[in-house]
Design a protein around this motif. Structure first.
Motif, PDB file in Angstrom:
ATOM      1  N   GLY A 210       0.802  -1.214   0.000  1.00 47.95           N
ATOM      2  CA  GLY A 210       0.000   0.000   0.000  1.00 47.95           C
ATOM      3  C   GLY A 210       0.838   1.269   0.000  1.00 47.95           C
ATOM      4  N   SER A 234       6.122  -6.371   4.676  1.00 47.89           N
ATOM      5  CA  SER A 234       5.668  -7.586   4.003  1.00 47.89           C
ATOM      6  C   SER A 234       6.674  -7.917   2.892  1.00 47.89           C
ATOM      7  CB  SER A 234       4.271  -7.381   3.423  1.00 47.89           C
ATOM      8  OG  SER A 234       4.328  -6.400   2.407  1.00 47.89           O
ATOM      9  N   ARG A 235       6.479  -9.059   2.287  1.00 49.85           N
ATOM     10  CA  ARG A 235       7.465  -9.535   1.319  1.00 49.85           C
ATOM     11  C   ARG A 235       7.633  -8.650   0.068  1.00 49.85           C
ATOM     12  NH1 ARG A 235       7.890 -15.718  -0.818  1.00 49.85           N
ATOM     13  NH2 ARG A 235       8.442 -15.239  -2.934  1.00 49.85           N
ATOM     14  N   GLN A 248      11.671  -8.567   6.876  1.00 49.96           N
ATOM     15  CA  GLN A 248      10.442  -9.229   6.389  1.00 49.96           C
ATOM     16  C   GLN A 248       9.790 -10.097   7.463  1.00 49.96           C
ATOM     17  OE1 GLN A 248      10.670 -11.348   2.587  1.00 49.96           O
ATOM     18  NE2 GLN A 248       9.192 -12.822   3.367  1.00 49.96           N
ATOM     19  N   GLY A 250       6.953 -12.923   8.328  1.00 51.66           N
ATOM     20  CA  GLY A 250       6.114 -13.933   7.673  1.00 51.66           C
ATOM     21  C   GLY A 250       6.731 -15.301   7.575  1.00 51.66           C
ATOM     22  N   GLN A 251       6.065 -16.104   6.817  1.00 52.04           N
ATOM     23  CA  GLN A 251       6.445 -17.509   6.652  1.00 52.04           C
ATOM     24  C   GLN A 251       7.869 -17.657   6.141  1.00 52.04           C
ATOM     25  OE1 GLN A 251       3.676 -19.644   4.081  1.00 52.04           O
ATOM     26  NE2 GLN A 251       5.410 -20.805   3.344  1.00 52.04           N
ATOM     27  N   GLY A 265      -1.047  -0.662   5.164  1.00 48.99           N
ATOM     28  CA  GLY A 265      -1.110  -1.029   3.748  1.00 48.99           C
ATOM     29  C   GLY A 265      -0.670  -2.457   3.495  1.00 48.99           C
ATOM     30  N   SER A 267      -2.207  -6.416   3.320  1.00 51.24           N
ATOM     31  CA  SER A 267      -3.504  -7.086   3.151  1.00 51.24           C
ATOM     32  C   SER A 267      -3.759  -8.162   4.210  1.00 51.24           C
ATOM     33  CB  SER A 267      -3.598  -7.701   1.755  1.00 51.24           C
ATOM     34  OG  SER A 267      -2.570  -8.645   1.578  1.00 51.24           O
ATOM     35  N   HIS A 272       1.913 -13.839   5.435  1.00 52.40           N
ATOM     36  CA  HIS A 272       2.326 -12.716   6.286  1.00 52.40           C
ATOM     37  C   HIS A 272       1.837 -12.945   7.717  1.00 52.40           C
ATOM     38  CE1 HIS A 272       3.721  -8.665   7.140  1.00 52.40           C
ATOM     39  NE2 HIS A 272       2.653  -8.546   7.902  1.00 52.40           N
ATOM     40  N   THR A 287      -7.336   0.690   3.291  1.00 54.05           N
ATOM     41  CA  THR A 287      -8.488   1.288   2.603  1.00 54.05           C
ATOM     42  C   THR A 287      -9.559   0.240   2.285  1.00 54.05           C
ATOM     43  OG1 THR A 287      -7.124   1.071   0.642  1.00 54.05           O
ATOM     44  CG2 THR A 287      -7.397   3.304   1.513  1.00 54.05           C
ATOM     45  N   ALA A 291      -9.999  -6.553   3.567  1.00 56.03           N
ATOM     46  CA  ALA A 291      -8.637  -7.117   3.661  1.00 56.03           C
ATOM     47  C   ALA A 291      -8.582  -8.041   4.879  1.00 56.03           C
ATOM     48  CB  ALA A 291      -7.622  -5.989   3.787  1.00 56.03           C
ATOM     49  N   LEU A 305      -3.684   5.445   4.143  1.00 58.62           N
ATOM     50  CA  LEU A 305      -2.499   5.543   5.003  1.00 58.62           C
ATOM     51  C   LEU A 305      -1.807   6.889   4.841  1.00 58.62           C
ATOM     52  CD1 LEU A 305       0.633   5.028   3.607  1.00 58.62           C
ATOM     53  CD2 LEU A 305      -0.477   2.898   3.026  1.00 58.62           C
ATOM     54  N   PHE A 306      -1.939   7.500   3.655  1.00 57.48           N
ATOM     55  CA  PHE A 306      -1.256   8.780   3.428  1.00 57.48           C
ATOM     56  C   PHE A 306      -1.917   9.924   4.213  1.00 57.48           C
ATOM     57  CE2 PHE A 306      -0.168   6.144  -0.230  1.00 57.48           C
ATOM     58  CZ  PHE A 306       1.211   6.148  -0.080  1.00 57.48           C
TER      59      PHE A 306
END
Ligand SMILES: Cc1cc2nc3c(=O)[nH]c(=O)nc-3n(C[C@H](O)[C@H](O)[C@H](O)COP(=O)(O)OP(=O)(O)OC[C@H]3O[C@@H](n4cnc5c(N)ncnc54)[C@H](O)[C@@H]3O)c2cc1C
Length: 317
Positions: A210, A234-235, A248, A250-251, A265, A267, A272, A287, A291, A305-306
Motif C-alpha cells: 500500500g 511484508s514480502r 520481512q 512472515g512464513q 497497507g 492485506s 504474512h 483502505t 482485507a 495511510l497517506f
C-alpha cells in the motif's frame, strides 16, 4: 516414561526467546509421559544461561562450555553425545537458523526421523504427534511418529516459561572430536540491515504494498521515530529492494511477537499472518474493509495511510 532433550538457543551472549518457549513445549511432553526434561546449553556464558533457564519443568541442565558462538560440528557432536548419555527419546530444538542447521545432521547421525517448523506437540509413551502447517499456512496437519524423533519448534507458538525451577546443573564430560570439526568461528556479522532484529522489537511499524513507492517510506520512518518503533514489512517491499530481507515478517521472513504491530497497507495474506499473529495488539490501517488483516486486527483503521500516518506521527510527536 519418555525423556526429552531440549537444546537452548543463544546469540551474541544472549539467550533467545525461543529457549524459554522450548522449555514450555518440552515440559508439556514430559508432563504427558512422566519423563524427565533435560536442557542442553552449548557454548556462550553457560553458567549465566543455566541460571536463567532453571525454570519449572526442567529436571537437569547440561552445560557444554565449548566456544562462544554457534558451531555446527560442535553442536552436532554435543547434542548426539548428551542424547545418548541421558537416553532421551526426543530432541526438541528451535526452528531458528542454528536449529535448522544442526537438527537435520543430528537426526541423520542418530538415524531418527526429523519434523521441522512444528507448531504443536503431543506425546504418549508410544507416539509423538507433531502438528505442522501446509499450503502456506492454509492447513494444519498432525502426524504421529512412532519411537524417537528430532523436532524443531516454530518460535512464538508456545508461551515463554517464566517460573523459577529446581533443576540440577551438570557440566557435560564432553569429548570433542577435533578431527571432524570442519569449521571455525571467527566472528559474527549480520547479513544486512545493520544488526536490527525485528523479532526482538516491542513495537513494530510494518509496511506493505500500500505504500506504493519507495520514497513514501519517509512518512513511515517519521512515524517509527515518533514511536521509538522498529520498521518491518511484508514480502513485496523486500522483493522491490526497498527494505532488507531481515525486515520481512512472515512464513519466509521472521516470526515476531511485539506488544504492538502496526500493519500499514498490508492485506494480511496467510504467509504474512504466519509471522505476526502472535503480536499482543494488532493495529491495521487499510483502505479495504475486506482485507484479511482487518479481521485479525484489534483496532482497524479504514482509511488512506497517506492521511492516517502523518496524523498519527503528529499526535505521537
Ligand atoms: C511461499 C510463499 C512465501 C511467502 N512468504 C511471505 C512472507 O514471509 N511475508 C509476506 O509478507 N508475504 C509472503 N508471501 C507473499 C504473500 O502471499 C503476499 O503476496 C504478501 O504478503 C502481500 O503483501 P502486501 O500485503 O504488502 O501486499 P498486497 O496484498 O498487495 O496488499 C496491499 C494492501 O494495501 C492496501 N492499500 C493500498 N493502498 C492503500 C492506502 N493508500 N492506504 C491504506 N491501505 C492501502 C490494500 O487495500 C491492500 O490490502 C509469500 C508467498 C509465498 C507463495
Amino acid at each position: 516414561m519418555t525423556d526429552v532433550l531440549a537444546v537452548a538457543d543463544h546469540r551474541q551472549g544472549s539467550l533467545r526467546d525461543v529457549s524459554f518457549e522450548l522449555v514450555t513445549a518440552a515440559a508439556k511432553l514430559t508432563e504427558q509421559t512422566s519423563g524427565d526434561l533435560h536442557l542442553l546449553i552449548i557454548g556462550g556464558p553457560v553458567e549465566e544461561f543455566a541460571e536463567k533457564l532453571n525454570l519449572q519443568g526442567v529436571d537437569v541442565i547440561h552445560t557444554v562450555d565449548e566456544g562462544m558462538e554457534f558451531n555446527h560440528d560442535v553442536y552436532v557432536q554435543a547434542v548426539t553425545q548428551v542424547y545418548k548419555a541421558v537416553a532421551a527419546e526426543y530432541v526438541v530444538a528451535p526452528n531458528s537458523a542454528n536449529g535448522l542447521d544442526y537438527a537435520p545432521a543430528v537426526a541423520n547421525t542418530l538415524d531418527l526421523p526429523l519434523a521441522t517448523d512444528v507448531i504443536g506437540l503431543d506425546a504418549t509413551d508410544a507416539t509423538l504427534a507433531v502438528t505442522r502447517e501446509m499450503y502456506g499456512g492454509k492447513v494444519a496437519t498432525t502426524n504421529e511418529l512412532d519411537g524417537s524423533a528430532v523436532v524443531t519448534i516454530r518460535g512464538a507458538e508456545w508461551p515463554m516459561a517464566a517460573e523459577t525451577g529446581t533443576a540440577s546443573v551438570k557440566t557435560v564430560d564432553f569429548s570433542l572430536d577435533e578431527g571432524s570439526v570442519g569449521s571455525r568461528v571467527t566472528g559474527f556479522r549480520e547479513t544486512t540491515g545493520g544488526g536490527v532484529d525485528i523479532s526482538e522489537a516491542d513495537v513494530l511499524v510494518s509496511i506493505g504494498r500500500g505504500i506504493d513507492e519507495e520514497e513514501n517510506l519517509n512518512i513511515i520512518r517519521e512515524l517509527a521515530e515518533s514511536l521509538d518503533a522498529t520498521i518491518s514489512c511484508s514480502r513485496p517491499i523486500v522483493d522491490s529492494g526497498w527494505l532488507p530481507k531481515n525486515r520481512q515478517v512472515g512464513q519466509s521472513g521472521k516470526v515476531v511477537t511485539p506488544d504492538v504491530y502496526l500493519a500499514i497497507g498490508i492485506s494480511g495474506a496467510v504467509q504474512h499472518v504466519a509471522g505476526m499473529k502472535g503480536s499482543d495488539t494488532i493495529v491495521a490501517i487499510n483502505t479495504d474493509t475486506d482485507a484479511p488483516i482487518m479481521d485479525i486486527a484489534d483496532y482497524a483503521i479504514h482509511d488512506d495511510l497517506f492521511d492516517v500516518v502523518p496524523a498519527l506521527t503528529e499526535q505521537f510527536q
